[in-house]
Design a protein around this motif. Structure first.
Motif, PDB file in Angstrom:
ATOM      1  N   GLN A  16      92.111  40.072  81.227  1.00  0.00           N
ATOM      2  CA  GLN A  16      91.575  40.988  80.212  1.00  0.00           C
ATOM      3  C   GLN A  16      90.037  41.367  79.970  1.00  0.00           C
ATOM      4  OE1 GLN A  16      93.715  42.618  77.582  1.00  0.00           O
ATOM      5  NE2 GLN A  16      91.717  43.899  77.663  1.00  0.00           N
ATOM      6  N   GLU A  17      89.346  40.250  80.347  1.00  0.00           N
ATOM      7  CA  GLU A  17      87.719  40.456  80.215  1.00  0.00           C
ATOM      8  C   GLU A  17      87.190  41.479  81.060  1.00  0.00           C
ATOM      9  OE1 GLU A  17      88.788  37.294  82.954  1.00  0.00           O
ATOM     10  OE2 GLU A  17      89.389  37.685  81.133  1.00  0.00           O
ATOM     11  N   ARG A  18      87.837  41.873  82.203  1.00  0.00           N
ATOM     12  CA  ARG A  18      87.698  42.694  83.243  1.00  0.00           C
ATOM     13  C   ARG A  18      88.187  44.098  83.037  1.00  0.00           C
ATOM     14  NH1 ARG A  18      86.963  39.811  88.596  1.00  0.00           N
ATOM     15  NH2 ARG A  18      85.485  41.305  88.967  1.00  0.00           N
ATOM     16  N   LEU A  19      88.953  44.383  82.031  1.00  0.00           N
ATOM     17  CA  LEU A  19      89.545  45.764  81.997  1.00  0.00           C
ATOM     18  C   LEU A  19      89.260  46.087  80.542  1.00  0.00           C
ATOM     19  CD1 LEU A  19      92.691  45.308  83.962  1.00  0.00           C
ATOM     20  CD2 LEU A  19      90.956  46.876  84.699  1.00  0.00           C
ATOM     21  N   ASP A  20      89.133  47.380  80.289  1.00  0.00           N
ATOM     22  CA  ASP A  20      89.184  48.008  78.742  1.00  0.00           C
ATOM     23  C   ASP A  20      90.245  48.596  78.325  1.00  0.00           C
ATOM     24  OD1 ASP A  20      86.716  47.945  79.273  1.00  0.00           O
ATOM     25  OD2 ASP A  20      86.160  49.779  80.041  1.00  0.00           O
ATOM     26  N   VAL A  21      91.653  48.131  78.963  1.00  0.00           N
ATOM     27  CA  VAL A  21      92.939  48.386  78.444  1.00  0.00           C
ATOM     28  C   VAL A  21      93.464  47.175  78.235  1.00  0.00           C
ATOM     29  CG1 VAL A  21      93.076  50.646  79.310  1.00  0.00           C
ATOM     30  CG2 VAL A  21      93.824  48.489  80.654  1.00  0.00           C
ATOM     31  N   GLU A  69      97.766  53.081  79.587  1.00  0.00           N
ATOM     32  CA  GLU A  69      97.245  52.502  78.323  1.00  0.00           C
ATOM     33  C   GLU A  69      97.281  50.979  78.252  1.00  0.00           C
ATOM     34  OE1 GLU A  69      99.070  54.411  75.147  1.00  0.00           O
ATOM     35  OE2 GLU A  69      98.987  56.619  76.074  1.00  0.00           O
ATOM     36  N   ASP A 122      94.394  55.248  84.973  1.00  0.00           N
ATOM     37  CA  ASP A 122      94.424  56.117  83.595  1.00  0.00           C
ATOM     38  C   ASP A 122      95.757  55.500  82.760  1.00  0.00           C
ATOM     39  OD1 ASP A 122      93.590  57.998  81.759  1.00  0.00           O
ATOM     40  OD2 ASP A 122      94.965  59.471  82.512  1.00  0.00           O
ATOM     41  N   ARG A 144      91.862  50.156  87.209  1.00  0.00           N
ATOM     42  CA  ARG A 144      90.979  50.919  86.288  1.00  0.00           C
ATOM     43  C   ARG A 144      91.332  52.481  86.914  1.00  0.00           C
ATOM     44  NH1 ARG A 144      86.435  46.872  87.778  1.00  0.00           N
ATOM     45  NH2 ARG A 144      86.292  45.796  86.257  1.00  0.00           N
TER      46      ARG A 144
END
Length: 59
Positions: free
Chosen positions: A31-36, A16, A14, A11
């Motif tokens: 994937q379910e625990r990150l916003d990228v 992409e 920074d 996280r």
């Protein structure tokens, strides 16, 4: 290093997207625990090998 520590590092990058280039990383970071976007290389390689093996044009 635990899963929460790995998530904190991911996280804080920074970035992409995150490439999970080690089998064990897929067990701790998903994937379910990150916003990228997350790219789990072991899974991607297995899926590609299966697609190739099952391809009707193989041979």
């Amino acid at each position: 290093m635990g899963g929460e520590e790995l998530l904190g590092i991911a996280r804080g990058l920074d970035a992409e997207g995150i490439v999970l280039g080690c089998t064990e990383l897929e067990l701790s970071v998903g994937q379910e625990r990150l916003d990228v976007p997350v790219f789990p290389t072991t899974t991607l390689h297995c899926e590609a090998a299966l697609d190739l093996a099952l391809s009707p044009t193989r041979g």
